[in-house]
Design an enzyme around this catalytic site. Structure first.
Site, PDB file in Angstrom:
ATOM      1  N   HIS A 131       0.845  -1.200   0.000  1.00 27.57           N
ATOM      2  CA  HIS A 131       0.000   0.000   0.000  1.00 27.57           C
ATOM      3  C   HIS A 131       0.871   1.237   0.000  1.00 27.57           C
ATOM      4  O   HIS A 131       1.853   1.326   0.747  1.00 27.57           O
ATOM      5  CB  HIS A 131      -0.911   0.040   1.230  1.00 27.57           C
ATOM      6  CG  HIS A 131      -1.735   1.297   1.291  1.00 27.57           C
ATOM      7  ND1 HIS A 131      -2.918   1.434   0.595  1.00 27.57           N
ATOM      8  CD2 HIS A 131      -1.523   2.484   1.915  1.00 27.57           C
ATOM      9  CE1 HIS A 131      -3.402   2.638   0.807  1.00 27.57           C
ATOM     10  NE2 HIS A 131      -2.578   3.296   1.600  1.00 27.57           N
ATOM     11  N   ASP A 158     -15.750   1.688   6.382  1.00 28.32           N
ATOM     12  CA  ASP A 158     -14.670   2.577   5.957  1.00 28.32           C
ATOM     13  C   ASP A 158     -15.143   3.511   4.852  1.00 28.32           C
ATOM     14  O   ASP A 158     -14.792   4.699   4.846  1.00 28.32           O
ATOM     15  CB  ASP A 158     -13.469   1.760   5.477  1.00 28.32           C
ATOM     16  CG  ASP A 158     -12.396   2.647   4.870  1.00 28.32           C
ATOM     17  OD1 ASP A 158     -11.822   3.458   5.616  1.00 28.32           O
ATOM     18  OD2 ASP A 158     -12.138   2.545   3.657  1.00 28.32           O
ATOM     19  N   ARG A 172     -14.979  11.859   6.652  1.00 23.12           N
ATOM     20  CA  ARG A 172     -13.696  12.495   6.987  1.00 23.12           C
ATOM     21  C   ARG A 172     -13.344  13.559   5.962  1.00 23.12           C
ATOM     22  O   ARG A 172     -12.851  14.636   6.305  1.00 23.12           O
ATOM     23  CB  ARG A 172     -12.587  11.446   7.038  1.00 23.12           C
ATOM     24  CG  ARG A 172     -12.631  10.546   8.255  1.00 23.12           C
ATOM     25  CD  ARG A 172     -11.728   9.344   8.088  1.00 23.12           C
ATOM     26  NE  ARG A 172     -10.361   9.741   7.778  1.00 23.12           N
ATOM     27  CZ  ARG A 172      -9.514   9.016   7.068  1.00 23.12           C
ATOM     28  NH1 ARG A 172      -9.900   7.853   6.557  1.00 23.12           N
ATOM     29  NH2 ARG A 172      -8.296   9.444   6.860  1.00 23.12           N
ATOM     30  N   SER A 185      -8.374   3.220   8.477  1.00 23.49           N
ATOM     31  CA  SER A 185      -8.942   3.116   7.136  1.00 23.49           C
ATOM     32  C   SER A 185      -8.113   2.171   6.265  1.00 23.49           C
ATOM     33  O   SER A 185      -8.654   1.254   5.635  1.00 23.49           O
ATOM     34  CB  SER A 185      -9.007   4.503   6.485  1.00 23.49           C
ATOM     35  OG  SER A 185      -9.447   4.426   5.150  1.00 23.49           O
ATOM     36  N   LYS A 223      -9.046  -2.317   5.419  1.00 21.03           N
ATOM     37  CA  LYS A 223      -9.191  -2.890   4.076  1.00 21.03           C
ATOM     38  C   LYS A 223      -8.129  -3.960   3.823  1.00 21.03           C
ATOM     39  O   LYS A 223      -8.419  -5.026   3.270  1.00 21.03           O
ATOM     40  CB  LYS A 223      -9.091  -1.789   3.019  1.00 21.03           C
ATOM     41  CG  LYS A 223     -10.222  -0.776   3.069  1.00 21.03           C
ATOM     42  CD  LYS A 223     -10.205   0.152   1.891  1.00 21.03           C
ATOM     43  CE  LYS A 223      -9.080   1.166   1.930  1.00 21.03           C
ATOM     44  NZ  LYS A 223      -9.342   2.251   2.883  1.00 21.03           N
TER      45      LYS A 223
END
Length: 449
Positions: free
Chosen positions: A82, A161, A168, A183, A187
């Site tokens: 990520h 999320d 947010r 968040s 995931k």
């Protein structure tokens, strides 16, 4: 549940119990708690932070709000990566097929462009026919069959999320480190991973520019992963200048395809190889970083990585012919080469300005429902520290019409600073490696290493 009591307690610096977070998120996902209540609570978290116990409870509740990828019986280690987002960051397009061709399975769930940063899904969708909206069953089948799937967040994964993220964004609480960590990790942990590698950006083009904040975010996510049985490691990489040369969806995809053939820019390849090495180590493909690097380089040189990407494109509905002919991807036809107006040294190429210009040119979204133009953007030849002469090409603008081309020209001229004296070097390309033991400075100090 009396939500105002929880808001008051958090507002005043108190702590919510795990069962309270669990019930709150479950009821919010079902629609039993109003957005304005969660908006107030998010601001209280932004101002007062969260304890580790609270953060863990929030993350677990978000994971439980939906389904998980179930790979029971699948023996190949599943490792994902990520990135916190940047300009010109097309690493995932190279890394996913590269890591899969080296022996790990990659169930890669990515996002779309956000703010001034690009998104992997938008880049993939510049390939004609490429389908990123996969069901969990489709994703599992691809990972099991070809070792990789490149998809967006499905409605089944962490629906809490999706609701919280939109809230947010509307309440200016996106940059709260606990909320970012929950968040991302909710995931990723729902993907059924055996390991996770994080690329945390730092510098002027990053969401969290400061080194200390980047390390804090990395450490927070690592703790969440490790505590839930998912070994996690992070690299801090530079985003004080664009990564590679291409910026913009189709242009970046073209560059990624060239990188898979061994023709990628040095900085893009260095970051990609470093992250791939971490994936191979976590997946027990190798226990030696040098050997893992050699394996990754061999996969590029031999064409295995490019062939794996061809499999991905074909399996997800795209035209695999683009792997051999990147220039067939459509880009803006109104082009202009920006030249240096003086001799000197490139002191800065401001990534945030470049990213914002791509959005303004139509290559990103100002609203969720916006359609984007995949073909607009820049190919920037110059790098910080380069010596340039008057009249030398700095980069090329790709617009869909005269107006977007001219906007791109103005942006590129303003984003590149040229000075007479040799400037200080930019940030190290890879500055730190972070594990559960802490952050250690690395030795990769320039794009040429």
């Amino acid at each position: 549940m009396l939500v105002t009591t929880l808001i008051e307690r958090k507002r005043d610096g108190g702590e919510l119990r795990p069962d309270e977070w669990s019930q709150l998120i479950a009821e919010y996902t079902r629609g039993s708690v109003e957005d304005y209540h969660l908006a107030a609570l998010l601001m209280a978290v932004y101002l007062n932070g969260m304890t580790p116990a609270e953060l863990g409870a929030l993350t677990d509740a978000m994971i439980r709000s939906g389904a998980r990828l179930d790979f029971t019986g699948h023996v190949v280690p599943r490792i994902d990566k990520h990135s916190t987002g940047g300009v010109g960051d097309k690493v995932s397009l190279v890394l996913a097929p590269l890591a899969a061709s080296c022996g790990v399975a990659v169930p890669m769930m990515s996002g779309r462009g956000l703010g001034h940063t690009g998104g992997t899904l938008d880049k993939l969708e510049s390939i004609p026919g490429f389908r990123t909206k996969l069901t969990l069953d489709e994703a599992k089948r691809l990972v099991t069959k070809i070792g990789v799937a490149m998809m967006g967040q499905t409605p089944e994964i962490a629906p809490a999320d999706r609701k919280l993220y939109a809230l947010r964004d509307a309440t200016a609480t996106v940059e709260a480190i606990p909320l970012i960590a929950a968040s991302i990790m909710s995931k990723k942990l729902a993907e059924g991973l055996n390991g996770l590698v994080l690329d945390v950006k730092r510098g002027s083009g990053a969401f969290l520019p400061e080194l200390e904040r980047g390390i804090e975010l990395a450490s927070t996510m690592i703790a969440l992963g490790e505590e839930r049985g998912c070994p996690t490691v992070a690299l801090l990489t530079a985003m004080d200048r664009p990564l590679g040369h291409a910026c913009g969806n189709a242009l970046e995809t073209r560059e990624a395809l060239r990188a898979l053939r061994g023709e990628g820019p040095a900085d893009l390849m260095e970051v990609t190889y470093a992250l791939t090495v971490e994936m191979l180590l976590l997946g027990d493909v190798s226990d030696d970083p040098v050997a893992a690097r050699a394996l990754a380089e061999s996969a590029i040189a031999s064409g295995r990585a490019a062939e794996k990407f061809r499999e991905i494109v074909a399996a997800q509905g795209g035209d695999p012919g683009v792997v051999d002919a990147p220039r067939t991807l459509a880009v803006g036809t109104h082009t202009h080469v920006v030249e240096s107006t003086k001799a000197g040294y490139v002191a800065q190429i401001e990534p945030r300005a470049i990213g914002k210009a791509i959005v303004a040119m139509g290559g990103g979204r100002q609203r969720v429902e916006d359609e984007i133009d995949h073909g607009v953007g820049f190919v920037i030849d110059a790098k910080p520290g380069d010596r340039v002469e008057r009249g030398q090409a700095l980069g090329t603008v790709f617009g869909r019409d005269v107006q977007t081309r001219d906007l791109g020209i103005r942006t590129l001229i303003d984003a590149i600073t040229i000075v007479e004296q040799e400037p200080d070097p930019p940030l190290p390309l890879i500055s730190h490696r972070v594990t559960r033991e802490g952050a250690v400075a690395t030795a990769v100090r320039s794009d040429e290493q």
